[in-house]
Scaffold this active site. Structure first.
Site, PDB file in Angstrom:
ATOM      1  N   SER A  29     -12.689   1.797  10.768  1.00 42.47           N
ATOM      2  CA  SER A  29     -11.993   1.867   9.485  1.00 42.47           C
ATOM      3  C   SER A  29     -12.705   1.054   8.406  1.00 42.47           C
ATOM      4  CB  SER A  29     -10.559   1.345   9.636  1.00 42.47           C
ATOM      5  OG  SER A  29      -9.923   1.312   8.374  1.00 42.47           O
ATOM      6  N   ASP A  65     -16.288   5.783  14.476  1.00 45.98           N
ATOM      7  CA  ASP A  65     -15.087   5.705  13.644  1.00 45.98           C
ATOM      8  C   ASP A  65     -14.577   4.265  13.573  1.00 45.98           C
ATOM      9  OD1 ASP A  65     -12.789   6.030  12.205  1.00 45.98           O
ATOM     10  OD2 ASP A  65     -11.930   7.592  13.489  1.00 45.98           O
ATOM     11  N   LYS A  70      -3.195  -1.392  14.814  1.00 43.89           N
ATOM     12  CA  LYS A  70      -2.424  -0.453  15.609  1.00 43.89           C
ATOM     13  C   LYS A  70      -3.005  -0.371  17.024  1.00 43.89           C
ATOM     14  CE  LYS A  70      -2.545   2.303  11.838  1.00 43.89           C
ATOM     15  NZ  LYS A  70      -2.567   1.343  10.767  1.00 43.89           N
ATOM     16  N   GLU A  98       0.826  -1.213   0.000  1.00 43.95           N
ATOM     17  CA  GLU A  98       0.000   0.000   0.000  1.00 43.95           C
ATOM     18  C   GLU A  98       0.864   1.269   0.000  1.00 43.95           C
ATOM     19  OE1 GLU A  98      -1.335   1.840   3.357  1.00 43.95           O
ATOM     20  OE2 GLU A  98      -0.925   0.214   4.748  1.00 43.95           O
TER      21      GLU A  98
HETATM   22  N1  PSU Z   1       0.058   0.543   8.675  1.00 40.35           N
HETATM   23  C1  PSU Z   1       1.141   1.318   8.986  1.00 40.35           C
HETATM   24  N2  PSU Z   1       1.036   2.663   8.751  1.00 40.35           N
HETATM   25  C2  PSU Z   1      -0.100   3.234   8.187  1.00 40.35           C
HETATM   26  C3  PSU Z   1      -1.225   2.407   7.869  1.00 40.35           C
HETATM   27  C4  PSU Z   1      -1.082   1.069   8.125  1.00 40.35           C
HETATM   28  O1  PSU Z   1       2.171   0.811   9.485  1.00 40.35           O
HETATM   29  O2  PSU Z   1      -0.122   4.449   7.966  1.00 40.35           O
HETATM   30  C5  PSU Z   1      -2.484   3.014   7.234  1.00 40.35           C
HETATM   31  C6  PSU Z   1      -3.146   1.989   6.314  1.00 40.35           C
HETATM   32  O3  PSU Z   1      -3.224   2.557   5.031  1.00 40.35           O
HETATM   33  C7  PSU Z   1      -4.526   1.773   6.887  1.00 40.35           C
HETATM   34  C8  PSU Z   1      -4.795   3.136   7.464  1.00 40.35           C
HETATM   35  O4  PSU Z   1      -5.455   1.381   5.912  1.00 40.35           O
HETATM   36  O5  PSU Z   1      -3.536   3.423   8.115  1.00 40.35           O
HETATM   37  C9  PSU Z   1      -5.983   3.140   8.393  1.00 40.35           C
HETATM   38  O6  PSU Z   1      -6.523   4.437   8.397  1.00 40.35           O
HETATM   39  P1  PSU Z   1      -8.002   4.702   9.006  1.00 40.35           P
HETATM   40  O7  PSU Z   1      -7.863   4.339  10.456  1.00 40.35           O
HETATM   41  O8  PSU Z   1      -8.263   6.158   8.786  1.00 40.35           O
HETATM   42  O9  PSU Z   1      -8.960   3.816   8.246  1.00 40.35           O
HETATM   43 MN    MN Z   2     -11.608   6.285  10.383  1.00 41.96          MN
END
Ligand code: PSU
Ligand code: MN
Length: 299
Positions: free
Chosen positions: A139, A137, A158, A25
């Protein structure tokens, strides 16, 4: 105007020949890792894929075209030019308006699957945020996995998220979760999130066998969760302090929506003097290596 995933010549040739390909990604490059670490990581991650006998396909949208496999100039652009963070819902907007954007797990998975790639490596999956009962929220990564037949190799979700709730939503969406060499669901910067994994495999061949059986039957994706290498794990006390301070900071500044994850990651990296950055790069590197081995076992 349609969304047409456009593979590079190298990726197209590999797919034609049935060679293993690993999707990577770009949000992690554009919004997860600071410059210049993002650019060195981009090259290094692709090298790790190649070292394990697979072809890397870093995915991003450039000038409205979903690109599957980027060259050095395109990686420069993703790592050096501010661009939008595109989740799955944003792909039509970017294509229709001819914009640049880095793709999240959800968007990358959708484009990879459309291009015929079903193994994908990242750092941490998005999930249910703490306080989601009020903010809603959650994802889009989770909804994407529910409907996209892609194996995502990651280090869990995370630790800034509500891990237990995220695991529940994955179960609701019938997304299998496998620990790689562990009975504990990894916590990204930490090896153990405190939650168990439903299933465990210990070799790339086992992971490949499970994915092969699952994809032949179900439409959902699958999570293969590998803990960060022991030597690279973030200290527990430091981790908990960074997390508490980061969550307070985000609340104080009123940061919400898709800015929450990048803001928290940035806080970790600056407040730890780069320690969390080293951990983040190390865990992605390990996931990319494992994904390449699984892709090779499947090919
Ligand atoms: N893993 C990492 N760093 C990141 C991400 C994942 O080590 O920045 C990103 C991925 O692209 C994942 C996003 O889809 O964080 C999630 O964002 P959100 O919580 O806004 O959906
Ligand atoms: Mn989000």
């Amino acid at each position: 105007m349609t969304i047409t995933p456009t593979p590079s010549a190298e990726v197209a040739a590999a797919l034609d020949a049935g060679q293993p390909v690993v999707a990577l990604e770009s949000t992690i490059l554009a919004h997860g890792l600071p410059a210049p670490t993002n650019r060195t990581a981009a090259t290094e991650l692709e090298e790790v894929v190649r070292a394990h006998g697979a072809v890397p396909a870093t995915i991003a949208v450039l000038d409205g075209v979903p690109r599957i496999g980027l060259g050095p100039d395109e990686l420069d652009r993703v790592c050096g030019t501010p661009m939008a963070k595109l989740s799955a819902r944003d792909l039509g907007v970017a294509a229709g308006l001819g914009l640049d954007g880095a793709t999240t797990v959800a968007a990358t998975a959708a484009l990879a699957a459309a291009a015929g790639i079903d193994v994908f490596a990242t750092g941490g999956l998005g999930g249910v945020h703490r306080g989601a009962r009020e903010t809603w929220d959650v994802s889009a990564d989770l909804g994407a996995l529910a409907t996209t037949p892609v194996l995502v190799v990651c280090s869990g979700v995370k630790s800034i998220l509500d891990v237990g709730a995220t695991l529940e939503v994955l179960e609701t969406h019938s997304v299998p979760v496998l620990g790689f060499g562990t009975d504990a669901f990894p916590g990204f910067y930490r090896r153990d999130s405190g939650h168990p994994v439903p299933w465990r495999v210990d070799t790339p061949a086992q992971a490949a066998a499970v994915w092969n059986a699952h994809r032949g039957f179900a439409g959902a994706g699958m999570v293969l969760a590998q803990p960060v290498p022991e030597a690279d794990e973030l200290d527990a006390v430091l981790h908990d302090r960074l997390l508490a301070d980061g969550l307070a900071l985000v609340a104080e500044r009123g940061i919400s929506g898709k800015d929450v994850t990048p803001a928290l990651l940035e806080h970790f990296h600056t407040a730890s003097g780069g320690a969390s950055l080293a951990t983040n790069v190390a865990l992605v590197r390990a996931n990319v290596a494992l994904a390449a081995q699984v892709a090779a076992a499947l090919a």
